[in-house]
Scaffold this motif. Structure first.
Motif, mmCIF file in Angstrom:
data_model
loop_
_atom_site.group_PDB
_atom_site.id
_atom_site.type_symbol
_atom_site.label_atom_id
_atom_site.label_comp_id
_atom_site.label_asym_id
_atom_site.label_seq_id
_atom_site.Cartn_x
_atom_site.Cartn_y
_atom_site.Cartn_z
ATOM 1 N N SER A 161 0.887 -1.306 0.135
ATOM 2 C CA SER A 161 -0.058 0.061 -0.017
ATOM 3 C C SER A 161 1.079 1.235 -0.120
ATOM 4 N N ILE A 162 0.183 2.377 -0.576
ATOM 5 C CA ILE A 162 0.898 3.497 -0.464
ATOM 6 C C ILE A 162 1.023 4.255 0.949
ATOM 7 N N ASP A 163 0.465 3.408 1.861
ATOM 8 C CA ASP A 163 0.582 3.966 3.230
ATOM 9 C C ASP A 163 1.756 3.536 3.961
ATOM 10 N N GLY A 164 2.655 2.942 3.098
ATOM 11 C CA GLY A 164 4.057 2.204 3.659
ATOM 12 C C GLY A 164 3.865 1.118 4.179
ATOM 13 N N VAL A 187 4.960 2.043 -0.152
ATOM 14 C CA VAL A 187 5.150 0.876 -0.867
ATOM 15 C C VAL A 187 4.738 0.711 -2.187
ATOM 16 N N VAL A 188 5.437 0.523 -3.394
ATOM 17 C CA VAL A 188 4.810 0.450 -4.543
ATOM 18 C C VAL A 188 5.027 -1.040 -5.062
ATOM 19 N N LEU A 200 10.112 -9.373 -1.193
ATOM 20 C CA LEU A 200 10.624 -8.179 -1.826
ATOM 21 C C LEU A 200 10.081 -7.086 -1.854
ATOM 22 N N VAL A 201 10.633 -5.937 -1.274
ATOM 23 C CA VAL A 201 9.573 -4.631 -1.142
ATOM 24 C C VAL A 201 10.227 -3.435 -1.566
ATOM 25 N N SER A 202 9.413 -2.775 -2.644
ATOM 26 C CA SER A 202 10.181 -1.475 -3.352
ATOM 27 C C SER A 202 9.368 -0.328 -2.948
ATOM 28 N N SER A 203 10.026 0.653 -2.465
ATOM 29 C CA SER A 203 9.363 1.764 -1.855
ATOM 30 C C SER A 203 9.645 3.032 -2.651
ATOM 31 N N MET A 204 8.998 4.014 -2.526
ATOM 32 C CA MET A 204 9.042 5.364 -3.268
ATOM 33 C C MET A 204 10.224 6.076 -2.954
ATOM 34 N N ASP A 205 11.341 5.706 -2.042
ATOM 35 C CA ASP A 205 12.423 6.286 -1.827
ATOM 36 C C ASP A 205 13.187 5.710 -2.317
ATOM 37 N N GLY A 206 13.341 4.970 -3.570
ATOM 38 C CA GLY A 206 14.391 4.316 -4.363
ATOM 39 C C GLY A 206 14.932 3.107 -3.626
ATOM 40 N N SER A 207 14.403 2.708 -2.648
ATOM 41 C CA SER A 207 14.847 1.372 -1.939
ATOM 42 C C SER A 207 14.259 0.329 -2.340
ATOM 43 N N ILE A 208 14.970 -0.816 -2.497
ATOM 44 C CA ILE A 208 14.400 -2.343 -2.408
ATOM 45 C C ILE A 208 14.855 -3.062 -1.436
ATOM 46 N N GLN A 209 13.958 -3.586 -0.485
ATOM 47 C CA GLN A 209 14.490 -4.565 0.477
ATOM 48 C C GLN A 209 14.072 -5.919 0.384
ATOM 49 N N LEU A 210 15.044 -7.001 0.827
ATOM 50 C CA LEU A 210 14.343 -8.304 0.969
ATOM 51 C C LEU A 210 14.258 -8.412 2.532
ATOM 52 N N VAL A 211 13.166 -8.921 2.796
ATOM 53 C CA VAL A 211 12.619 -8.723 4.376
ATOM 54 C C VAL A 211 12.484 -10.392 4.595
ATOM 55 N N LYS A 228 10.661 7.664 -7.671
ATOM 56 C CA LYS A 228 10.257 8.942 -6.867
ATOM 57 C C LYS A 228 8.731 9.286 -7.000
ATOM 58 N N ASP A 229 8.112 8.932 -8.052
ATOM 59 C CA ASP A 229 7.046 9.607 -8.703
ATOM 60 C C ASP A 229 5.954 8.597 -9.236
ATOM 61 N N TYR A 230 6.490 7.284 -9.513
ATOM 62 C CA TYR A 230 5.680 6.256 -10.282
ATOM 63 C C TYR A 230 5.670 5.085 -9.506
#
Length: 308
Positions: A161-164, A187-188, A200-211, A228-230
């Motif tokens: 969700s966009i709520d993070g 989270v996109v 695998l989690v990608s966020s709109m701060d340009g980070s990808i994490q393996l959780v 950043k925007d998409y």
């Protein structure tokens, strides 16, 4: 060996927002802002069929494991469209969302479809039911913002969700696990890594994490791409992570080698617009990719690239 372009497909007019393989990897489905879905042979690049019916640009695609049922969502159509792949026909529309539908997922046999909306809800549908009201099994309302991606396993629904946050719904027990990822950034995209133990989690701060799913802790992070925007989508094979990027490149990381540095192993050019999405070939996810296409990428310039 550096991935190279096998085919560059330019069947769409306008942005291509979704591109997926079928379960065999023999076929590619692409959905574009031109309201069309294209079926392409992944080995030859030949277009086989065009599916028309949406009134707005396609935002998401998903296909059953037997490749008989394709689900698509067209954003402002506010509906999920179901297609008989063999007959190339629209079989029904699932209509209950009040706002645009951005993502969709399908069970292995096509009997269950889940859809995620900008209206903060996930809807669960039984495609065997005779009409749309009866087809809707459940509405999941826990998200505080729009749903950006979905994963459907035999036992779980995972929604980012966009709520993070990413929320995992256990369909057997009704339990909901909420994972937040520190930065609070939208989270996109979320994917389940092939062994099922990590997200695998990608966020709109340009980070990808393996959780790690057991404790919710990040075990690796990957960076370099631009998000950043998409709603840039990522994916993972058994050994690699890949993501689209707003700078027009596809970024690929080796999970083991790059887990400490976070730097991409490959920065692949070929598109001239924002790379919206990537997906690994099913054989790459199983570790048997030799001789097969490796990956898809799709971009705002209307192109889709099949990589090998």
């Amino acid at each position: 060996m550096t991935p190279r372009i096998r085919h560059k497909l330019e069947h769409h007019k306008g942005s291509v927002n979704s591109a997926i393989f079928d379960a065999s990897g023999a076929y590619v489905f692409t959905g574009g802002q031109d309201k069309s879905i294209r079926l392409v042979n992944s080995a030859t690049g030949e277009e086989i069929q065009t599916l028309l019916g949406h009134g707005w640009g396609i935002q998401g695609l998903a296909i059953s494991r037997d490749s008989s049922t394709l689900a698509s969502c067209g954003g402002t159509d506010r509906a999920v469209y179901l297609w008989d792949v063999g007959q190339a026909q629209l079989t029904r529309k699932l209509t209950d969302h009040a706002q645009r539908v951005d993502c969709v997922a399908v069970s292995d046999n096509g009997s269950i479809v889940v859809s995620g909306s900008f209206g903060k809800t996930v809807r669960v549908w039984d495609t065997r039911a005779s009409n749309s009201p009866q087809a809707m099994l459940q509405v999941l309302k826990e998200s505080k913002d729009g749903i950006s991606s979905l994963v459907l396993t035999p036992a779980e629904i995972i929604a980012s969700s966009i709520d993070g946050c990413a929320r995992t719904y256990d369909m057997r027990t009704g339990r909901v696990v909420v994972d937040s990822f520190g930065s609070g950034q939208p989270v996109v995209c979320v994917r389940v890594v092939s062994d099922g133990k990590c997200l695998l989690v990608s966020s709109m701060d340009g980070s990808i994490q393996l959780v790690d799913r057991a404790d919710g802790k990040s075990v690796a992070a990957f960076s370099g791409h631009v998000c950043k925007d998409y709603r840039i989508q990522c994916d993972a094979s058994n050994s690699m992570v890949a993501s689209g990027s707003e700078d027009g490149f596809v970024y690929v990381w080796d999970i083991l080698r790059d887990s400490e540095s976070g730097s991409a192993q490959y920065r692949l050019g070929g598109h001239s617009g924002i790379v919206n999405t990537v997906e690994f070939h099913p054989s790459a996810k199983s570790g048997l990719a030799k001789g097969h296409a490796m990956m898809l990428s799709a971009a705002s310039d209307g192109s889709v690239i099949v990589w090998e």
